[in-house]
Scaffold this motif. Structure first.
Motif, short mmCIF file in Angstrom:
data_model
loop_
_atom_site.label_atom_id
_atom_site.label_comp_id
_atom_site.label_asym_id
_atom_site.label_seq_id
_atom_site.Cartn_x
_atom_site.Cartn_y
_atom_site.Cartn_z
N LEU A 1 -20.23 -16.12 9.11
CA LEU A 1 -21.60 -16.58 8.97
C LEU A 1 -22.52 -15.49 8.47
N SER A 2 -22.25 -14.24 8.86
CA SER A 2 -23.09 -13.12 8.44
C SER A 2 -23.04 -12.89 6.94
N TYR A 3 -21.97 -13.36 6.30
CA TYR A 3 -21.85 -13.20 4.85
C TYR A 3 -22.92 -14.01 4.12
N TRP A 4 -23.30 -15.15 4.70
CA TRP A 4 -24.22 -16.08 4.03
C TRP A 4 -25.67 -15.94 4.50
N LEU A 5 -25.87 -15.35 5.66
CA LEU A 5 -27.22 -15.23 6.21
C LEU A 5 -27.82 -13.88 5.88
N ASN A 6 -28.25 -13.73 4.63
CA ASN A 6 -28.92 -12.50 4.21
C ASN A 6 -29.80 -12.82 3.01
N LEU B 1 -31.72 -15.47 -2.31
CA LEU B 1 -32.22 -15.38 -3.68
C LEU B 1 -31.27 -16.07 -4.66
N CYS B 2 -29.98 -15.88 -4.46
CA CYS B 2 -28.99 -16.51 -5.35
C CYS B 2 -29.07 -18.03 -5.24
N GLU B 3 -29.29 -18.53 -4.04
CA GLU B 3 -29.43 -19.97 -3.87
C GLU B 3 -30.65 -20.50 -4.61
N ILE B 4 -31.72 -19.73 -4.61
CA ILE B 4 -32.91 -20.13 -5.36
C ILE B 4 -32.62 -20.18 -6.85
N TRP B 5 -31.93 -19.15 -7.38
CA TRP B 5 -31.64 -19.10 -8.82
C TRP B 5 -30.73 -20.25 -9.25
N PRO C 1 -16.46 -11.33 -10.98
CA PRO C 1 -17.06 -10.34 -10.07
C PRO C 1 -18.54 -10.55 -9.82
N PHE C 2 -19.27 -11.11 -10.81
CA PHE C 2 -20.70 -11.27 -10.62
C PHE C 2 -21.06 -12.45 -9.71
N LEU C 3 -20.07 -13.24 -9.30
CA LEU C 3 -20.33 -14.33 -8.35
C LEU C 3 -20.25 -13.87 -6.90
N ASP C 4 -19.71 -12.69 -6.67
CA ASP C 4 -19.54 -12.17 -5.32
C ASP C 4 -20.90 -11.92 -4.68
N LEU C 5 -21.22 -12.67 -3.65
CA LEU C 5 -22.53 -12.59 -3.02
C LEU C 5 -22.70 -11.35 -2.15
N SER C 6 -21.61 -10.63 -1.88
CA SER C 6 -21.71 -9.41 -1.08
C SER C 6 -22.17 -8.21 -1.91
N ALA D 1 -25.88 -8.92 -6.83
CA ALA D 1 -25.64 -10.37 -6.96
C ALA D 1 -26.90 -11.14 -7.38
N PRO D 2 -28.07 -10.92 -6.78
CA PRO D 2 -29.25 -11.67 -7.23
C PRO D 2 -29.60 -11.44 -8.70
#
Length: 328
Positions: A12-17, A22-26, A288-293, A297-298
């Motif tokens: 869960l910590s991977y997604w809660l940042n 920002l990526c979700e907004i884009w 590689p540019f899809l990696d949200l970690s 990424a943004p």
């Protein structure tokens, strides 16, 4: 090409940042905007008449009418529709064979990549285009046959058919059934034509985006790592654009700008698909540019989102120049 994960994407910590937010907004903001544009401007009606000189203008809302003839008639009257049919059949066979070979060699994992999504979409485009061209060529042959009959008889039957002098109830019933059947076929044909044009415009933008990212971003990165470039990889990232450009040069399809919305939905669907997979399973990212970690990424997500505008706009400009230089 895949990227090794530095973090477990199922946590869960991977997604809660803030990066993921920002990526979700884009991604989601353009998708919502695309849905609104489609709702506002899309018109599913297809004109069943032939092209006229005054059909080249827009209606002021970014929409251009689509004639039935547009899907199978070449851009020049001097070119027989059979040439466009032959090219589409050959292109479909080539793309289908390439996909089958990749399936046999690598399995269903090829659909993990955006490139194969777009390649498959183009295969569907040429398959459906071949069927519509077959229909168009048959209609063209029928019209020529009617002209010959008309020239010999010297009269033009009403609606292209000879009418009986007396019509009884049975004849009226048969006629009504024929009319009802023709309406069903007409609706199905209209839907296919509408879908065909959407696939054309959606795949055009997606192919330009795919090839630009691969040859401009991914390939230089692979070259540093002494990546062995093979024939199938070059074929996958070059033949798609070449075949679509050739078909574009031959056909007379329009390219309304508002249908960039379908292109945005196509890419957004792929990204959401990847998010769902990585939320359930910790696997490598396809790119590689899809990696949200990644801290970048943004920026990567925003860059790719903005690239949709020039990719679609460039193809739309090419189509516009073709219609100006080669008016029917």
């Amino acid at each position: 090409m895949s990227s090794q994960n530095d973090a477990d994407s199922t946590r869960l910590s991977y997604w809660l940042n803030w990066r993921v937010f920002l990526c979700e907004i884009w991604v989601l903001a353009p998708v919502v905007g695309a849905l609104f544009i489609i709702w506002k401007y899309e018109d599913r009606s297809v004109e069943t008449r032939a092209n006229d000189d005054d059909d080249d203008d827009d209606d002021g809302k970014g929409r251009q009418d689509l004639s039935v003839d547009d899907v199978w008639r070449p851009c020049l009257n001097q070119i027989h529709p059979g040439w466009l049919l032959g090219f589409r059949v050959l292109a479909f066979c080539f793309l289908l064979a390439t996909t089958i070979v990749r399936l046999l060699v690598r399995g269903w994992s090829i659909f993990y990549y955006y490139t194969q999504w777009t390649f498959t979409l183009l295969t569907i485009y040429f398959g459906l285009g071949s069927l519509l061209s077959v229909y168009g060529c048959s209609q063209c042959g029928r019209q020529q046959s009617m002209r010959v009959t008309t020239d010999r008889s010297g009269t033009v039957p009403e609606n292209g058919h000879r009418q009986p002098f007396i019509e009884g109830e049975g004849m009226n019933s048969t006629k009504n059934r024929k009319i009802a059947g023709a309406r069903v076929v007409s609706k199905a044909l209209d839907s296919c034509i509408h879908l065909f044009q959407i696939i054309f415009q959606m795949s055009a933008g997606a192919i330009v985006l795919t090839d630009c990212i691969y040859w401009g971003v991914i390939f230089p990165y692979l070259s540093i790592q002494d990546y062995d470039l093979n024939f199938m990889t070059v074929n996958l990232h070059s033949s798609n654009l070449v075949l679509l450009l050739c078909d574009t040069a031959l056909n007379c399809l329009r390219f309304p700008l508002f249908r960039i919305s379908y292109f945005v939905l196509w890419t957004g669907s792929f990204v959401v698909f990847q998010w769902i997979i990585h939320a359930c399973i910790s696997v490598r990212w396809p790119y590689p540019f899809l990696d949200l970690s990644s801290p970048m990424a943004p920026l990567w997500y925003l860059t790719v989102a903005l690239m949709h505008l020039p990719c679609y706009g460039l193809f739309a400009l090419l189509v516009r120049i073709k219609h100006i230089l080669l008016p029917q």
